[in-house]
Design a protein around this motif. Structure first.
Motif, short mmCIF file in Angstrom:
data_model
loop_
_atom_site.label_atom_id
_atom_site.label_comp_id
_atom_site.label_asym_id
_atom_site.label_seq_id
_atom_site.Cartn_x
_atom_site.Cartn_y
_atom_site.Cartn_z
N THR A 1 -9.75 -4.06 -1.99
CA THR A 1 -11.04 -3.41 -2.26
C THR A 1 -10.87 -1.89 -2.20
OG1 THR A 1 -11.76 -3.28 0.04
CG2 THR A 1 -12.23 -5.34 -1.14
N ARG A 2 -11.73 -1.23 -3.00
CA ARG A 2 -12.64 -1.86 -3.94
C ARG A 2 -12.06 -1.90 -5.35
NH1 ARG A 2 -17.09 2.51 -2.59
NH2 ARG A 2 -15.14 3.63 -2.80
N GLY A 3 -11.14 -1.00 -5.64
CA GLY A 3 -10.62 -0.87 -7.00
C GLY A 3 -9.97 -2.13 -7.54
N ASP B 1 -4.29 -4.40 -7.24
CA ASP B 1 -5.07 -3.18 -7.09
C ASP B 1 -5.15 -2.50 -8.45
OD1 ASP B 1 -6.59 -1.27 -5.82
OD2 ASP B 1 -5.08 -0.71 -4.35
N ASP B 2 -6.11 -1.58 -8.59
CA ASP B 2 -6.24 -0.90 -9.89
C ASP B 2 -5.09 0.06 -10.16
OD1 ASP B 2 -7.11 0.79 -7.86
OD2 ASP B 2 -8.97 1.39 -8.86
MG LIG Z 1 -8.50 1.15 -3.76
#
Ligand SMILES: [Mg+2]
Ligand SMILES: O=P(O)(O)OC[C@H]1O[C@H](OP(=O)(O)OP(=O)(O)O)[C@H](O)[C@@H]1O
Length: 159
Positions: free
Chosen positions: A40-42, A93-94
């Motif tokens: 979180t959050r990406g 993850d982003d």
């Molecule tokens: Mg992040």
């Protein structure tokens, strides 16, 4: 740590979706995965797309908050995931930037596969797989942090 740069890389929803589907394609066969852990959050956005493409319904989260303290970035794990070492899990993850989040993820889930959509050079060695390189001095602007705005014609902004 504050990030000061004029260089920005704007990512549209379409481009993020396309890149994340490319990431999904590289995670086949899908049945090797027990589930996905979103950082979180990406990581929540690519986790949803990966889950759809790989037909995975077990989705967990690792909740991390990072903040500035005496100009040093501190990471706090607010919630772990329901796996001891991450074996059989895809952690997503982003992006990876300095690699600080990635280091924490690796410590928590040494046997998981850690993937991101974007990677900057400082953090890229800590990721098992990612789709696109972005220069270290460039700030990635994700679609969930932006909105469409009117912009005046070039001719009107002259003088
Ligand atoms: Mg992040
Ligand atoms: O490689 P690093 O330098 O650690 O940076 C990468 C991390 O930073 C961003 O998250 P952020 O901490 O901004 O929080 P968010 O995902 O909740 O927006 C991004 O989503 C990664 O998790």
């Amino acid at each position: 740590m504050s990030f000061k740069t004029n260089k920005e890389f704007f990512v549209s929803w379409e481009e993020f979706h396309r890149a994340t589907r490319e990431l999904a394609l590289r995670q086949l066969p899908a049945d090797q995965w027990k589930g996905i852990i979103a950082v979180t959050r990406g990581g929540l956005v690519p986790a949803g797309i990966l889950a759809r493409e790989l037909n995975i319904r077990y989705i967990d989260t690792v909740c991390i908050s990072s903040y500035d303290h005496d100009s040093q970035r501190e990471l706090k794990v607010l919630k772990g995931a329901e796996t001891s070492d991450g074996e059989g899990f895809l952690v997503v993850d982003d992006l990876v930037d300095t690699g600080e989040t990635a280091k924490a993820i690796r410590e928590m889930f040494p046997k998981a596969k850690f993937v991101t959509v974007y990677a900057k050079p400082q953090g890229s060695p800590l990721v098992d797989e990612y789709v696109a390189d972005v220069e270290q001095d460039t700030w990635i602007q994700f679609p969930w942090d932006m909105q469409l705005n009117y912009i005046a014609p070039i001719a009107e902004s002259e003088a």
